[in-house]
Design a protein around this motif. Structure first.
Motif, PDB file in Angstrom:
ATOM      1  N   GLY A 158       4.048  78.615  16.545  1.00 38.15           N
ATOM      2  CA  GLY A 158       3.172  77.567  16.031  1.00 38.15           C
ATOM      3  C   GLY A 158       1.793  78.081  15.699  1.00 38.15           C
ATOM      4  N   ASP A 211      -3.735  71.889  17.019  1.00 38.56           N
ATOM      5  CA  ASP A 211      -4.041  70.567  17.562  1.00 38.56           C
ATOM      6  C   ASP A 211      -3.951  70.644  19.086  1.00 38.56           C
ATOM      7  N   PRO A 234       1.366  72.802  17.892  1.00 41.47           N
ATOM      8  CA  PRO A 234       1.389  72.109  16.597  1.00 41.47           C
ATOM      9  C   PRO A 234       0.060  72.262  15.849  1.00 41.47           C
ATOM     10  N   GLU A 278       0.280  67.355  12.568  1.00 42.95           N
ATOM     11  CA  GLU A 278       1.722  67.480  12.812  1.00 42.95           C
ATOM     12  C   GLU A 278       2.087  66.720  14.083  1.00 42.95           C
ATOM     13  N   LYS A 279       3.104  65.887  13.987  1.00 47.69           N
ATOM     14  CA  LYS A 279       3.553  65.109  15.133  1.00 47.69           C
ATOM     15  C   LYS A 279       4.768  65.789  15.746  1.00 47.69           C
ATOM     16  N   VAL A 280       4.653  66.110  17.009  1.00 51.14           N
ATOM     17  CA  VAL A 280       5.766  66.758  17.699  1.00 51.14           C
ATOM     18  C   VAL A 280       6.056  66.036  18.998  1.00 51.14           C
ATOM     19  N   THR A 300       5.358  76.538   9.339  1.00 52.63           N
ATOM     20  CA  THR A 300       5.606  75.496  10.339  1.00 52.63           C
ATOM     21  C   THR A 300       6.991  74.931  10.110  1.00 52.63           C
ATOM     22  N   HIS A 343       7.630  71.937   9.641  1.00 54.56           N
ATOM     23  CA  HIS A 343       7.516  70.877   8.631  1.00 54.56           C
ATOM     24  C   HIS A 343       7.795  71.412   7.232  1.00 54.56           C
ATOM     25  N   ASP A 344       7.615  72.709   7.031  1.00 55.75           N
ATOM     26  CA  ASP A 344       7.888  73.311   5.723  1.00 55.75           C
ATOM     27  C   ASP A 344       9.363  73.188   5.332  1.00 55.75           C
ATOM     28  N   THR A 348      10.974  70.599   5.096  1.00 58.39           N
ATOM     29  CA  THR A 348      11.156  69.427   4.245  1.00 58.39           C
ATOM     30  C   THR A 348      11.081  69.791   2.765  1.00 58.39           C
ATOM     31  N   GLU A 380      12.255  64.084   6.322  1.00 55.45           N
ATOM     32  CA  GLU A 380      11.527  63.842   7.562  1.00 55.45           C
ATOM     33  C   GLU A 380      12.461  63.438   8.699  1.00 55.45           C
ATOM     34  N   LYS A 405      14.113  69.537  15.152  1.00 53.13           N
ATOM     35  CA  LYS A 405      12.951  70.209  15.741  1.00 53.13           C
ATOM     36  C   LYS A 405      13.236  70.891  17.070  1.00 53.13           C
TER      37      LYS A 405
END
Length: 207
Positions: free
Chosen positions: A74, A105, A124, A128-130, A183, A185-186, A188, A195, A202
């Protein structure tokens, strides 16, 4: 008379000779007697020294801190697998990995949490929400195989629930064309992964 005198004289000589022999024998016995030395003493001393040396090494080894392996991923300066002291906290592990990245974060991270062997620590990025299990693995997730999307082959993705062979090929093709994922998220950006799909993946993936 002369014969008697000669006889007595001879007896005296024999007697004196015997006395001299006894005295010389006693002198030799007293001053040249070799005191036997027990052959067990050197062996016992050597064994004692070995035992003390072995005990010293064992005590020294016991005092050395045990090392564990932690995977740091991360938003850190140097993601990777690191050997850290047992019972180290996340803050110490992050320092080993070069520190936090500028976009990390920190609000989602408990830096005082202790790490365990084979644990993955995911930091994260801002926005970014984890889930908690993504930031620092729980006992349940430790038993699952975590796949690195930047190094995984099609066969590696077989262990990931939700990514079949065709989708795995798309992930690898995107990686080869655009470079490594920064990350999770990439993902997506890969056709067929949205999402909702990412939320289910994850806990099984890392970068």
């Amino acid at each position: 008379m002369e014969e008697v005198y000669q006889y007595v004289r001879n007896k005296k000589i024999v007697l004196l000779t015997g006395i001299v022999i006894v005295v010389l024998g006693g002198y030799f016995f007293l001053f040249h007697k070799v005191t036997p030395t027990s052959t067990l003493e050197p062996k016992q001393e050597l064994t004692t020294q070995k035992d003390e040396t072995k005990k010293s090494k064992t005590d020294s080894k016991a005092k050395e801190p045990q090392m564990i392996v932690v995977d740091v991923q991360g938003a850190v300066q140097k993601p990777g697998v690191y050997h850290v002291k047992d019972k180290a906290i996340i803050q110490e592990v992050i320092q080993t990995a070069g520190g936090f990245a500028a976009n990390a974060d920190l609000k989602q991270i408990n830096q005082a949490k202790r790490v365990v062997d084979q644990m993955q620590v995911y930091i994260p990025i801002k926005g970014e929400k984890v889930t908690p299990t993504s930031t620092n693995s729980s006992n349940d997730t430790q038993n699952k195989k975590i796949v690195n999307i930047n190094t995984a082959t099609v066969d590696d993705f077989k262990d990931v629930t939700g990514i079949g062979p065709k989708k795995a090929e798309k992930v690898i093709a995107y990686r080869e064309e655009h470079g490594q994922f920064k990350t999770l998220h990439d993902l997506t950006n890969v056709s067929g992964i949205g999402e909702k799909s990412l939320a289910k993946l994850k806990d099984q993936l890392t970068v």
